[in-house]
Design a protein around this motif. Sequence first.
Motif, PDB file in Angstrom:
ATOM      1  N   TYR A 134       0.811  -1.212   0.000  1.00 48.41           N
ATOM      2  CA  TYR A 134       0.000   0.000   0.000  1.00 48.41           C
ATOM      3  C   TYR A 134       0.849   1.269   0.000  1.00 48.41           C
ATOM      4  N   GLU A 135       2.097   1.142   0.421  1.00 46.92           N
ATOM      5  CA  GLU A 135       2.956   2.327   0.544  1.00 46.92           C
ATOM      6  C   GLU A 135       3.202   2.953  -0.832  1.00 46.92           C
ATOM      7  N   GLY A 136       2.917   4.232  -0.943  1.00 50.45           N
ATOM      8  CA  GLY A 136       3.078   4.931  -2.204  1.00 50.45           C
ATOM      9  C   GLY A 136       1.855   4.882  -3.094  1.00 50.45           C
ATOM     10  N   GLU A 137       0.853   4.109  -2.698  1.00 49.54           N
ATOM     11  CA  GLU A 137      -0.406   4.105  -3.441  1.00 49.54           C
ATOM     12  C   GLU A 137      -1.228   5.333  -3.039  1.00 49.54           C
ATOM     13  N   HIS A 138      -2.430   5.482  -3.597  1.00 49.49           N
ATOM     14  CA  HIS A 138      -3.204   6.702  -3.392  1.00 49.49           C
ATOM     15  C   HIS A 138      -4.687   6.410  -3.170  1.00 49.49           C
ATOM     16  N   PHE A 139      -5.347   7.390  -2.589  1.00 48.74           N
ATOM     17  CA  PHE A 139      -6.806   7.443  -2.648  1.00 48.74           C
ATOM     18  C   PHE A 139      -7.130   8.073  -4.003  1.00 48.74           C
ATOM     19  N   TYR A 140      -7.347   7.221  -4.972  1.00 44.70           N
ATOM     20  CA  TYR A 140      -7.404   7.654  -6.368  1.00 44.70           C
ATOM     21  C   TYR A 140      -8.805   8.004  -6.848  1.00 44.70           C
ATOM     22  N   ARG A 141      -9.809   7.772  -6.018  1.00 46.47           N
ATOM     23  CA  ARG A 141     -11.195   8.087  -6.408  1.00 46.47           C
ATOM     24  C   ARG A 141     -11.911   8.637  -5.173  1.00 46.47           C
ATOM     25  N   VAL A 142     -12.123   9.921  -5.148  1.00 48.21           N
ATOM     26  CA  VAL A 142     -12.734  10.579  -3.995  1.00 48.21           C
ATOM     27  C   VAL A 142     -13.871  11.447  -4.516  1.00 48.21           C
ATOM     28  N   ILE A 143     -15.077  11.160  -4.065  1.00 47.98           N
ATOM     29  CA  ILE A 143     -16.268  11.851  -4.563  1.00 47.98           C
ATOM     30  C   ILE A 143     -16.952  12.555  -3.398  1.00 47.98           C
ATOM     31  N   GLU A 144     -17.163  13.842  -3.558  1.00 43.44           N
ATOM     32  CA  GLU A 144     -17.783  14.663  -2.519  1.00 43.44           C
ATOM     33  C   GLU A 144     -19.103  14.042  -2.064  1.00 43.44           C
ATOM     34  N   GLY A 145     -19.249  13.901  -0.744  1.00 40.05           N
ATOM     35  CA  GLY A 145     -20.488  13.390  -0.173  1.00 40.05           C
ATOM     36  C   GLY A 145     -20.729  11.920  -0.404  1.00 40.05           C
ATOM     37  N   PHE A 146     -19.705  11.207  -0.916  1.00 36.02           N
ATOM     38  CA  PHE A 146     -19.895   9.782  -1.209  1.00 36.02           C
ATOM     39  C   PHE A 146     -18.818   8.958  -0.511  1.00 36.02           C
ATOM     40  N   ALA A 203     -10.501  16.002   3.835  1.00 32.94           N
ATOM     41  CA  ALA A 203      -9.638  16.992   3.175  1.00 32.94           C
ATOM     42  C   ALA A 203      -8.962  16.441   1.917  1.00 32.94           C
ATOM     43  N   PHE A 204      -9.186  15.168   1.582  1.00 34.98           N
ATOM     44  CA  PHE A 204      -8.545  14.595   0.401  1.00 34.98           C
ATOM     45  C   PHE A 204      -9.038  15.287  -0.871  1.00 34.98           C
ATOM     46  N   LYS A 205      -8.158  15.341  -1.854  1.00 31.44           N
ATOM     47  CA  LYS A 205      -8.512  15.904  -3.154  1.00 31.44           C
ATOM     48  C   LYS A 205      -9.665  15.125  -3.767  1.00 31.44           C
ATOM     49  N   ARG A 206     -10.643  15.849  -4.335  1.00 35.63           N
ATOM     50  CA  ARG A 206     -11.800  15.227  -4.974  1.00 35.63           C
ATOM     51  C   ARG A 206     -11.565  15.010  -6.457  1.00 35.63           C
ATOM     52  N   VAL A 236     -12.635   9.036 -10.659  1.00 37.49           N
ATOM     53  CA  VAL A 236     -11.209   8.731 -10.587  1.00 37.49           C
ATOM     54  C   VAL A 236     -10.423  10.001 -10.930  1.00 37.49           C
ATOM     55  N   ILE A 237      -9.472  10.351 -10.083  1.00 38.40           N
ATOM     56  CA  ILE A 237      -8.684  11.572 -10.274  1.00 38.40           C
ATOM     57  C   ILE A 237      -7.798  11.398 -11.503  1.00 38.40           C
ATOM     58  N   GLN A 238      -7.851  12.356 -12.391  1.00 47.28           N
ATOM     59  CA  GLN A 238      -7.208  12.222 -13.689  1.00 47.28           C
ATOM     60  C   GLN A 238      -5.746  12.673 -13.671  1.00 47.28           C
ATOM     61  N   ALA A 239      -4.903  11.872 -14.357  1.00 43.37           N
ATOM     62  CA  ALA A 239      -3.489  12.218 -14.510  1.00 43.37           C
ATOM     63  C   ALA A 239      -3.375  13.535 -15.296  1.00 43.37           C
ATOM     64  N   PRO A 240      -2.341  14.335 -15.014  1.00 48.05           N
ATOM     65  CA  PRO A 240      -1.159  14.001 -14.217  1.00 48.05           C
ATOM     66  C   PRO A 240      -1.340  14.208 -12.719  1.00 48.05           C
ATOM     67  N   GLU A 241      -2.520  14.631 -12.300  1.00 49.89           N
ATOM     68  CA  GLU A 241      -2.761  14.810 -10.874  1.00 49.89           C
ATOM     69  C   GLU A 241      -2.911  13.449 -10.197  1.00 49.89           C
TER      70      GLU A 241
END
Length: 296
Positions: free
Chosen positions: A79-91, A205-208, A217-222
Amino acid sequence: MKTILAGAALSMCANFSAATAQQTAPADPAQTEAGWRLIAPENLMLIETGKGTVVIELNPSFAPNHAERMRELAASGEYEGEHFYRVIEGFVAQGGLFDDMQILRWGPLKNENDRPYGGEGFVPLGNADLFAPEVGHIGGFPVGRDEALGQEWLLHCPGAVALARNNDPDSGGTEIYIVLDAQRYLDRNLTVFGRVIDGMEHVQAFKRGDRAIQNGVIQAPETGEEIRKLTIASDLPEDERPVWRTMTSDGQPFADHKTALRVREGDFFYRKPPEVLDICGFTTPAEPVVAAATAD
């Protein structure tokens, strides 16, 4: 194929820190006051992120294989270096392994969405619920039950930690999600295996992502919030383990806590609210156990 939550529109305490960890120490269960219990170190999971540490209690009573999978993932270091790659407001905030081959190596788990009715220690909430015939708490976790169905299950309340999957009920294996706002329609459709006991402010506070683009899913390059480390407390040296306690569901402190939320009699309420609680509208208190200072 990467696991994405299926379905329409899908696919409290002090801040925990390294300093807090150094101040906590193993506690004698006999010294834990009535109405509280210590959380077993093998069920205490820490997700370190750039926003702060998220502290989670695993629930092997309801989802033993899912709890064990998280222990294995933590021990692997994958898990180290992985991400919360899909964050949806209110979900939800979904994260974990992102490489398909890596996910396939772990393999799927059979769902543990519910278990036989009648678990020991169930304490009813005390009022009706829209989604389940009965709701209440077992071990601090919000639970729904149906005697006619013969099943009981953990609820998708804010802070619930569950395993994402594809359409097959038994297709989840490595990617978790944390519920940001109540999603009760998911109850019994996905396996809830834990709850956040501290650090939800970090998760919020995670990026949405944009829900209209690849279902959030948060789009590259972000990138999403990095998972710097996933740790189970029992894997740490005993003198370095954080120690947490939580109210028991059947104790007087929790009963008093619910009463204070249910019965609003302060002068502020010139119009008295109904004495009703939403099972997802509050959490069971938990707090770190801080070692007493010793003299040299």
